[in-house]
Design an enzyme around this catalytic site. Sequence first.
Site, PDB file in Angstrom:
ATOM      1  N   LYS A   1       0.842  -1.110  -0.113  1.00  0.00           N
ATOM      2  CA  LYS A   1      -0.081   0.095   0.021  1.00  0.00           C
ATOM      3  C   LYS A   1       0.917   1.128   0.059  1.00  0.00           C
ATOM      4  O   LYS A   1       1.398   1.737   0.953  1.00  0.00           O
ATOM      5  CB  LYS A   1      -1.069   0.024   1.078  1.00  0.00           C
ATOM      6  CG  LYS A   1      -1.364   1.074   1.544  1.00  0.00           C
ATOM      7  CD  LYS A   1      -2.558   1.741   0.608  1.00  0.00           C
ATOM      8  CE  LYS A   1      -2.927   3.064   1.212  1.00  0.00           C
ATOM      9  NZ  LYS A   1      -2.094   4.260   1.271  1.00  0.00           N
ATOM     10  N   PRO A   2       1.156   1.893  -1.225  1.00  0.00           N
ATOM     11  CA  PRO A   2       2.047   2.977  -1.338  1.00  0.00           C
ATOM     12  C   PRO A   2       1.302   4.101  -0.566  1.00  0.00           C
ATOM     13  O   PRO A   2       0.074   4.240  -0.414  1.00  0.00           O
ATOM     14  CB  PRO A   2       2.419   3.199  -2.728  1.00  0.00           C
ATOM     15  CG  PRO A   2       1.106   2.556  -3.422  1.00  0.00           C
ATOM     16  CD  PRO A   2       0.617   1.617  -2.425  1.00  0.00           C
TER      17      PRO A   2
ATOM     18  N   GLU B   1      -0.644   7.456  -0.354  1.00  0.00           N
ATOM     19  CA  GLU B   1      -1.522   8.280  -1.081  1.00  0.00           C
ATOM     20  C   GLU B   1      -0.996   9.283  -1.982  1.00  0.00           C
ATOM     21  O   GLU B   1      -1.722   9.562  -3.303  1.00  0.00           O
ATOM     22  CB  GLU B   1      -3.138   8.207  -0.325  1.00  0.00           C
ATOM     23  CG  GLU B   1      -2.816   9.615   0.718  1.00  0.00           C
ATOM     24  CD  GLU B   1      -2.298   8.865   2.089  1.00  0.00           C
ATOM     25  OE1 GLU B   1      -2.075   7.622   2.096  1.00  0.00           O
ATOM     26  OE2 GLU B   1      -2.454   9.723   2.969  1.00  0.00           O
TER      27      GLU B   1
ATOM     28  N   GLY C   1       6.635   5.276   8.695  1.00  0.00           N
ATOM     29  CA  GLY C   1       5.616   6.544   8.784  1.00  0.00           C
ATOM     30  C   GLY C   1       5.856   7.100  10.000  1.00  0.00           C
ATOM     31  O   GLY C   1       6.681   7.089  10.586  1.00  0.00           O
ATOM     32  N   SER C   2       4.651   7.851  10.663  1.00  0.00           N
ATOM     33  CA  SER C   2       4.707   8.447  12.034  1.00  0.00           C
ATOM     34  C   SER C   2       4.767   7.387  13.185  1.00  0.00           C
ATOM     35  O   SER C   2       4.029   6.630  13.004  1.00  0.00           O
ATOM     36  CB  SER C   2       3.642   9.600  12.011  1.00  0.00           C
ATOM     37  OG  SER C   2       2.495   8.954  12.120  1.00  0.00           O
TER      38      SER C   2
ATOM     39  N   GLU D   1       9.348   1.575  10.951  1.00  0.00           N
ATOM     40  CA  GLU D   1      10.349   2.748  11.150  1.00  0.00           C
ATOM     41  C   GLU D   1       9.740   4.085  11.381  1.00  0.00           C
ATOM     42  O   GLU D   1       8.973   4.540  10.293  1.00  0.00           O
ATOM     43  CB  GLU D   1      11.202   2.516   9.912  1.00  0.00           C
ATOM     44  CG  GLU D   1      12.502   3.529   9.849  1.00  0.00           C
ATOM     45  CD  GLU D   1      12.140   5.026   9.393  1.00  0.00           C
ATOM     46  OE1 GLU D   1      11.531   5.712  10.297  1.00  0.00           O
ATOM     47  OE2 GLU D   1      12.453   5.419   8.226  1.00  0.00           O
TER      48      GLU D   1
ATOM     49  N   CYS E   1      13.334  11.167   7.468  1.00  0.00           N
ATOM     50  CA  CYS E   1      13.311  10.578   8.760  1.00  0.00           C
ATOM     51  C   CYS E   1      14.449  10.809   9.563  1.00  0.00           C
ATOM     52  O   CYS E   1      14.430  10.867  10.820  1.00  0.00           O
ATOM     53  CB  CYS E   1      12.818   9.101   9.114  1.00  0.00           C
ATOM     54  SG  CYS E   1      11.218   8.701   8.488  1.00  0.00           S
TER      55      CYS E   1
ATOM     56  N   GLU F   1       8.874  16.358  15.150  1.00  0.00           N
ATOM     57  CA  GLU F   1       9.662  15.973  13.888  1.00  0.00           C
ATOM     58  C   GLU F   1       9.201  17.268  13.008  1.00  0.00           C
ATOM     59  O   GLU F   1       8.041  17.307  12.467  1.00  0.00           O
ATOM     60  CB  GLU F   1       9.074  14.779  13.339  1.00  0.00           C
ATOM     61  CG  GLU F   1      10.067  13.989  12.660  1.00  0.00           C
ATOM     62  CD  GLU F   1       9.785  12.698  11.908  1.00  0.00           C
ATOM     63  OE1 GLU F   1       8.697  12.111  12.422  1.00  0.00           O
ATOM     64  OE2 GLU F   1      10.528  12.064  11.255  1.00  0.00           O
TER      65      GLU F   1
HETATM   66  C1  SIN Z   1      13.711   8.025   5.453  1.00  0.00           C
HETATM   67  O1  SIN Z   1      13.485   9.062   5.544  1.00  0.00           O
HETATM   68  O2  SIN Z   1      12.730   7.310   6.101  1.00  0.00           O
HETATM   69  C2  SIN Z   1      14.505   7.330   4.813  1.00  0.00           C
HETATM   70  C3  SIN Z   1      15.727   7.880   4.465  1.00  0.00           C
HETATM   71  C4  SIN Z   1      16.941   7.292   3.954  1.00  0.00           C
HETATM   72  O3  SIN Z   1      16.803   5.676   3.877  1.00  0.00           O
HETATM   73  O4  SIN Z   1      18.200   7.549   3.921  1.00  0.00           O
END
Ligand code: SIN
Length: 486
Positions: free
Chosen positions: A179-180, A182, A235-236, A257, A291, A389
Site C-alpha cells: 500500500k504506497p 496516497e 511513517g509517523s 520505522e 526521517c 519532527e
Molecule cells: C527515510 O527518511 O525514511 C529514509 C531515509 C533514508 O533511507 O536515507
Amino acid sequence: MAARSALWRTQGWINGSWRAARSGMTYPVYSPSTGEVLAQVPDMTPEDAQEAVQSAYQAQKSWAAATAKERSGVLRRWYDLLLQNEGDIAQLVACEAGKPLSEALTEVRYAASFLEWFSEEAKRINGSIIPAPMKGRRVLVLKQPVGVAALITPWNFPIAMVTRKVGPALAAGCSAVLKPSEETPLSALALAQLSVEAGVPAGVLNVVTASRRSTPALVQYLTSHDLITKLSFTGSMAVGKLLMSQCASTVKKLSLELGGNAPFIVFDSADVKLAVQGTMASKFRNTGQTCIAPNRILVQSGVHDEYVQALSEAVSGLKQGDPLSEGVNQGCLINITARDKIESLMSDAREKGARVEVGGDCNESLGPLFYQPTVLTHTSSEMRITQEEIFGPVAPIMKFDREEEAVALANATPYGLAAYFYSSDAAQIWRVGEEVEAGIVGVNEGAVSSEMVPFGGIKQSGLGREGSVFGIDDYIELKYLCIGNV
Ligand code: SIN
C-alpha cells in the site's frame, strides 16, 4: 512525464492484472510543486484488498518453493530494469514527490541498490546445524519465509522505501501486498510494471492504492487479516503505534520505522567546515523531509558563532524551485498540512525567542508549498520545533557548554532513529558514540544511508532493521528441527 508509456500506470496491481477499484471510485494524485492533477488512481477499499491478500496467499507457497537462485535472478532483472528506466522513473518521483530531479535520480539508484543487494542476499539465507544436546539426535535450524507481508510505504522516498521492503520480502520467499502512500502511488505502480517484466509471478506482488479518506479502513483490513503474518510500515510514530495495536490480535511480526528527532552535535574540537557540509547533506536532503534529518543542531559555545555564520552562508546559496529545472536543489513540501505544521512550529519558536538567520517564510512566488530553507538560532527545549519532527527545511540551532549537557539534550526524546556528531577528539568520539541513544549514528559524516547498512531505530522510533545482512531477518522465521533416533 514518463517517456515510456508502459510505466505510466494508474490502476492497482492485483493477482497479475491492472485493476480499477471495484467501486469504480478514483482519487486525484497532485503534483505538490504545481498543484496540477497528475493522474486519477483507484480509491480501493477492503473489498479490493481481499483479492490482493488471497492472491498473495496463493502465490506465496510456489514463490517460496522456487530456488533461492531463481528468486535472486528475478530480483536481479528487476534491478537491471530499474536502472535501464531510471530517467523515466526519476521524472515520476520528482513530479509526485516534489523533489529535485537530480535527487529523484539518486533515489532511483538507491532504490535499485536494495534490489541488487537482496538479489544477492537471497542466496545466503543459510540455516544452522547445532550440536545435539543428546546422543541419537540431530538439531537443525531452518530459515523460512514469514508468509504474506503487508508493506505500507511513505511519500518521502516513493520508490526506495518500496524496494527496501519488497526486496527482502521477495528474497526471503514472502509475497506482498503493498500500500504506497496516497500522495505518491505512481512510482510504486511503475515499479510494479517493471516487476512484471522482471518475471515476478502473478500474486507475489500486489499493489493497492487508496485516498487519505479510504486508507484507514484499507490498512485496518490488512493489519487484522489472519493470512497476513508480517507488517512493515514506515511513517509517523502515532500511526505506527496504532498499526502495532491493530496487529496485536493476530500477533504479526512487525518492522516499524517511525521517524526521529535527530540531534546533530558540533563539539568545539570539530572541523566546522566539515560539520557545515554534513549539516547541508543531512538536513536539506529532500528539502528536510527525511526521517533521519537533523531536528536539533546542538553547537558548543566555542564554535557556535563560526558555525552559524558558515551554515547561514551555505543555506543562502541553496537554489529552490521547480523540481524539474536544472540546478535546483530544494523542492517543495508534500502538502498543505506539512506547510501548516512548519508555520505553527515556527511561530511557536519565534514567540519563545528564536531568531531567524536565513529564510523563515514561504516562497510564495514559487508556490504555496515552497517553504524557504531556514536557519534558526536561540532555540531551546521549550520550543515545539526541537521536540516534534519538523519534516521540512528548517535548521534549529541550540548553544551548549558541556559535553554531558549535549548528550543529555540529545537523548531527551522518545525517538532514537539517527544522531550525528562532529568531533576530532578520539576519546570523545568513542564516549559519545556509545552514549548517544540512536540506531544510526553519523560521526563526522552526514550522509549515512546505504543498502549495505542496517537502517532502523531504537526507543519509540521503531522495531527491526532494513537493508544490510540483517534486513532479511525481518522476513524470516526460525524453525528448530529436532530429528530423534538417528
Ligand atoms: C527515510 O527518511 O525514511 C529514509 C531515509 C533514508 O533511507 O536515507
